[in-house]
Design an enzyme around this catalytic site. Structure first.
Site, PDB file in Angstrom:
ATOM      1  N   GLY A  17      38.288  16.261  31.597  1.00  0.00           N
ATOM      2  CA  GLY A  17      38.938  15.021  31.514  1.00  0.00           C
ATOM      3  C   GLY A  17      38.896  14.342  33.176  1.00  0.00           C
ATOM      4  N   ASP A 146      45.878  19.195  36.870  1.00  0.00           N
ATOM      5  CA  ASP A 146      46.697  20.467  36.655  1.00  0.00           C
ATOM      6  C   ASP A 146      46.981  21.288  37.869  1.00  0.00           C
ATOM      7  OD1 ASP A 146      46.570  19.334  34.127  1.00  0.00           O
ATOM      8  OD2 ASP A 146      45.204  21.014  33.423  1.00  0.00           O
ATOM      9  N   GLU A 241      54.196  20.453  29.509  1.00  0.00           N
ATOM     10  CA  GLU A 241      53.823  20.562  28.188  1.00  0.00           C
ATOM     11  C   GLU A 241      53.444  22.112  27.719  1.00  0.00           C
ATOM     12  OE1 GLU A 241      49.992  18.521  27.729  1.00  0.00           O
ATOM     13  OE2 GLU A 241      48.903  19.757  29.343  1.00  0.00           O
ATOM     14  N   LEU A 291      48.926   8.565  30.919  1.00  0.00           N
ATOM     15  CA  LEU A 291      49.542   7.633  31.965  1.00  0.00           C
ATOM     16  C   LEU A 291      49.135   8.613  33.414  1.00  0.00           C
ATOM     17  CD1 LEU A 291      52.670   6.132  31.049  1.00  0.00           C
ATOM     18  CD2 LEU A 291      50.718   4.670  31.478  1.00  0.00           C
TER      19      LEU A 291
HETATM   20  O1  F6P Z   1      43.432  19.445  32.130  1.00  0.00           O
HETATM   21  C1  F6P Z   1      43.969  18.024  32.356  1.00  0.00           C
HETATM   22  C2  F6P Z   1      44.806  17.619  31.407  1.00  0.00           C
HETATM   23  O2  F6P Z   1      45.085  16.207  31.454  1.00  0.00           O
HETATM   24  C3  F6P Z   1      45.707  18.391  30.846  1.00  0.00           C
HETATM   25  O3  F6P Z   1      46.837  18.344  31.546  1.00  0.00           O
HETATM   26  C4  F6P Z   1      46.023  18.309  29.508  1.00  0.00           C
HETATM   27  O4  F6P Z   1      46.573  19.161  28.563  1.00  0.00           O
HETATM   28  C5  F6P Z   1      44.711  17.907  28.949  1.00  0.00           C
HETATM   29  O5  F6P Z   1      43.850  17.853  29.949  1.00  0.00           O
HETATM   30  C6  F6P Z   1      44.353  16.740  27.917  1.00  0.00           C
HETATM   31  O6  F6P Z   1      43.151  16.663  27.585  1.00  0.00           O
HETATM   32  P1  F6P Z   1      42.711  15.255  26.722  1.00  0.00           P
HETATM   33  O7  F6P Z   1      42.629  14.300  27.339  1.00  0.00           O
HETATM   34  O8  F6P Z   1      41.340  15.814  26.199  1.00  0.00           O
HETATM   35  O9  F6P Z   1      43.579  15.150  25.452  1.00  0.00           O
END
Ligand code: F6P
Length: 376
Positions: A17, A146, A241, A291
């Site tokens: 990500g 994270d 989360e 966001l």
């Molecule tokens: O690892 C970064 C992160 O933003 C996490 O906090 C989150 O769970 C995940 O990536 C979301 O991933 P995606 O953008 O694939 O939904």
């Protein structure tokens, strides 16, 4: 300053990500490679995928990195599904899992690359380590909002995401207070609570729920009731989360498969519903979502990205391959990718930061003593 030795050809990619600050790393790596060492540097598009695409690897010049420092995202593109050892491909109309690692190593050799800078979180760096073990010279740079990469104090993107979370909590305070509501804000972070803990503290949350401290629903309800008794008709919850109740499980929006990691999400709704039913205080939830990953990087992430980018190039020049740039105190140091990935980084539930939060009255949901005090 120019340090011209044997001319090298290197590449840089951003995987997983996106996170605010990636462009600072790219800009710094390009400038250092070209200005300091006189090397060639190439960009790889969309994580590791670029190695498999005809125009996926392209020359980066000083002009191409002009003006990118304040920009979020990544000029190289990112890919969350580009796992080289289990990549989704469609063959004869069928989706199949393919190991493309050999193709990636071969393509890098064909391009004459002396090293590849891999900017990524846990998953991308894990693949980087395996590719390194297969003979691809790699230097890693840790990024993720994270902050869950072991071996470094901070990862790129975390500081910006914390600020976004704090700003959101600030804004929600006034509306929660006006309507005498509980606002439950869900923050990202996967199975680590750094973002919720730091964001919650910075945003003055009354309750912070993190995966490292499983909570009791009834403790949360009692914390709200106690605030009401003290004349505080509203409460702000910052919920990671990945948080979950004692004896329960994290809440997922989508389970994973061979190609995708499971997607967390929804615990804030579960908590808000419980609080409203148990206390009668109107409770709303908000999932802050992407966001937290978007927008311009903070000054701290720009500086950290710049330091990581220059050091990654220096590590290559010094032959420190298989290493990751890491922030330790005030210094950027090399940490072996193997060591950085040997374990997962989590909030220390008995650490100073959690204690500081408890000292100022933040509830984590494990304070069962609140329940006995309510019946006195
Ligand atoms: O690892 C970064 C992160 O933003 C996490 O906090 C989150 O769970 C995940 O990536 C979301 O991933 P995606 O953008 O694939 O939904």
């Amino acid at each position: 300053m120019s340090v011209r030795g044997a001319k090298k050809r290197i590449a840089i990619l951003t995987g997983g990500g996106d996170a605010p600050g990636l462009n600072a790393v790219i800009r710094a790596a390009v400038r250092t490679a070209i200005w300091v060492y006189g090397w060639e540097i190439y960009g790889v598009r969309n994580g590791y995928d670029g190695f498999l695409e005809p125009d996926g690897v392209f020359p980066l010049t000083l002009d191409r990195v002009l003006g990118i420092l304040p920009r979020g995202g990544t000029i190289l593109g990112a890919a969350n599904r580009g796992e080289p050892f289990a990549r989704k491909e469609v063959r004869d109309g069928q989706e199949v899992v393919v190991d493309v690692s050999e193709r990636i190593v071969a393509r890098a050799r064909e391009l004459g690359l002396d090293a590849v800078i891999v900017v990524g979180g846990d998953g991308t760096l894990r693949s980087a380590l395996r590719l390194y073990e297969m003979g691809l010279p790699i230097v890693g740079v840790p990024k993720t909002i994270d902050n869950d990469v072991h071996g470094t104090d901070y990862t790129i993107g975390f500081d910006t995401a914390v600020q976004v979370a704090a700003d959101a909590l600030d804004r929600l305070h006034s509306t929660a207070e006006a309507h005498h509501r509980v606002m439950v804000v869900e923050l990202m972070g996967r199975h680590a609570g750094f973002l919720a803990l730091h964001g919650g503290l910075a945003g003055g949350a009354d309750v912070i729920l993190i995966p490292e401290i499983p909570f009791h629903f009834e403790v949360l309800a009692e914390a709200v009731r106690q605030r009401v008794r003290r004349g505080r008709q509203f409460s702000i919850f910052a919920v990671a989360e990945g948080a979950y109740p004692v004896g329960g499980q994290p809440v997922y929006r989508r389970t994973g498969d061979a190609f995708t990691v499971p997607r967390l999400g929804g615990i804030s709704e579960v908590v808000a519903r419980y609080i409203e039913e148990a206390t009668g205080v109107e409770s709303r939830f908000l999932i802050l979502g992407h966001l937290q990953r978007g927008g311009s990087p903070s000054a701290t992430d720009r500086v950290l990205g710049t330091r990581f980018g220059t050091m990654a190039v220096r590590f290559i020049a010094e032959g420190r391959l298989g290493m990751m740039t890491a922030l330790r105190g005030d210094d950027i140091v090399p940490v072996a990718l193997e060591d950085a990935l040997a374990r997962h980084r989590n909030v220390d539930p008995n650490g100073e930061l959690v204690r500081a939060a408890r000292d100022i009255g933040v509830v984590f949901g494990d304070e069962v003593e609140l329940l006995s005090s309510s019946t006195e």
